[in-house]
Design an enzyme around this catalytic site. Structure first.
Site, short mmCIF file in Angstrom:
data_model
loop_
_atom_site.label_atom_id
_atom_site.label_comp_id
_atom_site.label_asym_id
_atom_site.label_seq_id
_atom_site.Cartn_x
_atom_site.Cartn_y
_atom_site.Cartn_z
N TYR A 82 0.82 -1.21 0.00
CA TYR A 82 0.00 0.00 0.00
C TYR A 82 0.86 1.27 0.00
O TYR A 82 1.99 1.27 0.47
CB TYR A 82 -0.91 0.02 1.22
CG TYR A 82 -2.12 -0.88 1.14
CD1 TYR A 82 -2.42 -1.60 -0.01
CD2 TYR A 82 -2.98 -1.03 2.24
CE1 TYR A 82 -3.54 -2.43 -0.07
CE2 TYR A 82 -4.09 -1.85 2.19
CZ TYR A 82 -4.36 -2.55 1.04
OH TYR A 82 -5.46 -3.37 0.99
N PRO B 236 -16.42 -0.31 1.30
CA PRO B 236 -17.83 -0.31 1.72
C PRO B 236 -18.65 0.82 1.10
O PRO B 236 -19.88 0.75 1.11
CB PRO B 236 -17.73 -0.13 3.24
CG PRO B 236 -16.47 0.66 3.43
CD PRO B 236 -15.52 0.14 2.39
N LEU B 237 -17.96 1.84 0.57
CA LEU B 237 -18.66 2.95 -0.07
C LEU B 237 -18.56 2.86 -1.59
O LEU B 237 -18.87 3.81 -2.30
CB LEU B 237 -18.12 4.29 0.44
CG LEU B 237 -18.35 4.52 1.94
CD1 LEU B 237 -17.68 5.81 2.39
CD2 LEU B 237 -19.83 4.53 2.28
N GLY C 266 -16.60 5.41 -3.45
CA GLY C 266 -17.11 6.75 -3.18
C GLY C 266 -18.51 7.00 -3.69
O GLY C 266 -19.12 8.02 -3.35
N LEU C 267 -19.06 6.09 -4.49
CA LEU C 267 -20.39 6.30 -5.05
C LEU C 267 -21.46 6.34 -3.97
O LEU C 267 -22.48 7.02 -4.13
CB LEU C 267 -20.71 5.20 -6.06
CG LEU C 267 -22.05 5.32 -6.81
CD1 LEU C 267 -22.11 6.61 -7.61
CD2 LEU C 267 -22.26 4.12 -7.74
#
Length: 344
Positions: free
Chosen positions: A53, A221-222, A225-226
């Site tokens: 990362y 989980p999003l 970003g949507l």
């Protein structure tokens, strides 16, 4: 902040987990330091990172240094946690490509040991709380991977083992192997891409984890970003486009617009609604968020305190139905979502 049990370890982790995949880009190292401090102040004690990362080219962005000139997310995180290591549960991973050699990836004894030792140095710590096998490795038997993890646990370098992006049958097989060989390395957590818009984890993995006492830890989980802000649709690169995918399909955008409408009706932010729904799902212990600044972090963290009613949960669940992987008899369909057990 509320906390959940991590598998059957006895560890309590915050229901919101701070993800660090883009540390060094957005947020930059200085903002990342502020972000970690704000997370600790908000009660977040669970942080997710990986050996690859931070300085991956796939996250390059205009205005940020190129990947080769960036510090790794582990290094940035290690500096931010100086003097506060005991306050957090750190999860990291190995299997990603870390060099040009043929053995610079995978879940072999050689690679795992080398990457664990490198992660310890980069994180400036003596131990890793949770170490994930980042992806399945078709060239290394699972028995070999679990055996090296067992050795690392006995050496005190790692405390617990998880599987990331592994199917339900692999998680189950890992438990069979650990039980048969009396290993300490049975997985305690399964990290998987999971959101209101991506429900594949509900076909088999969530049920298997529930039976085995393994925590599900969703990432994305999003959904890129949507499910946080429809303004993401105006970005030049959105969704999975950075991985060469086409981006958000119209049906996903339609669902997101309905989530936005319902959230406004309920007096919530989109991210609060989406994260609270996910936290209500069976076996989910914590969700990994990737905020780019302190304001986004605080908005994400507030979702841990949101309690959706059964009617609200059902309305959200009905927006996208994930077909089961096997045929259910009449009257034997999936159970309705139930709230996870937490404490303050």
């Amino acid at each position: 902040m509320e906390y959940s049990a991590l598998g059957q370890t006895g560890l309590r982790v915050s229901r919101i987990c701070l993800g660090t995949a883009t540390f060094g880009v957005a947020p930059d190292p200085q903002e990342a330091d502020r972000l970690v401090g704000a997370a600790l102040e908000a009660g977040i004690n669970f942080v997710d990172t990986a050996d690859v990362y931070g300085n991956m080219p796939v996250f390059d962005r205009a205005g940020a240094p190129p990947a080769a000139e960036r510090d790794s997310a582990e290094e940035i995180l290690g500096r931010s946690l100086r003097g506060r290591r005991d306050e957090v549960v750190i999860a990291t991973k190995a299997n990603g490509i870390t060099g040009l050699g043929v053995n610079d990836r995978g879940l072999s004894r050689r690679h795992i040991i080398r990457q664990v030792e490198r992660s310890l140095r980069r994180l400036s710590t003596d131990w890793i709380d949770l170490h994930y096998a980042h992806d399945p490795d078709p060239d290394t038997p699972l028995e070999e991977t679990l055996a090296v993890y067992d050795d690392l646990i006995r050496q005190g370098k790692i405390r617990h083992v998880g599987l990331s992006n592994h199917p339900a049958w692999k998680v189950t097989q890992a438990h069979w192997i650990a039980d048969d060989r009396r290993l300490r390395s049975a997985p305690v957590a399964a990290e998987v891409k999971y959101s209101l818009l991506d429900r594949a984890a509900e076909r088999e993995l969530a049920a298997a984890c529930g039976q085995l006492g393994v925590s599900v830890v969703p990432y994305a989980p999003l959904h890129g970003g949507l499910l946080a802000d429809l303004g993401v649709l105006g970005r030049p690169v959105s969704g999975d486009q950075r991985f060469g995918a086409p981006g958000f399909p119209p049906e996903e955008v339609a669902v997101a617009r309905e989530v936005d409408r319902l959230s406004r009706e309920w007096g919530l932010g989109m991210q609060q609604t989406a994260l609270a729904w996910l936290l209500s799902r069976p076996a989910v212990a914590s969700v990994i968020v990737g905020p780019e600044n302190v304001a986004e972090l605080r908005a994400d963290a507030s979702a841990a305190d949101v309690r959706l009613s059964m009617e609200q949960l059902e309305a959200l669940t009905a927006l996208k139905v994930e077909p089961p992987a096997f045929h259910h008899r009449a009257g034997d369909g999936p159970r309705q979502p139930s709230s996870a057990s937490t404490d303050s």
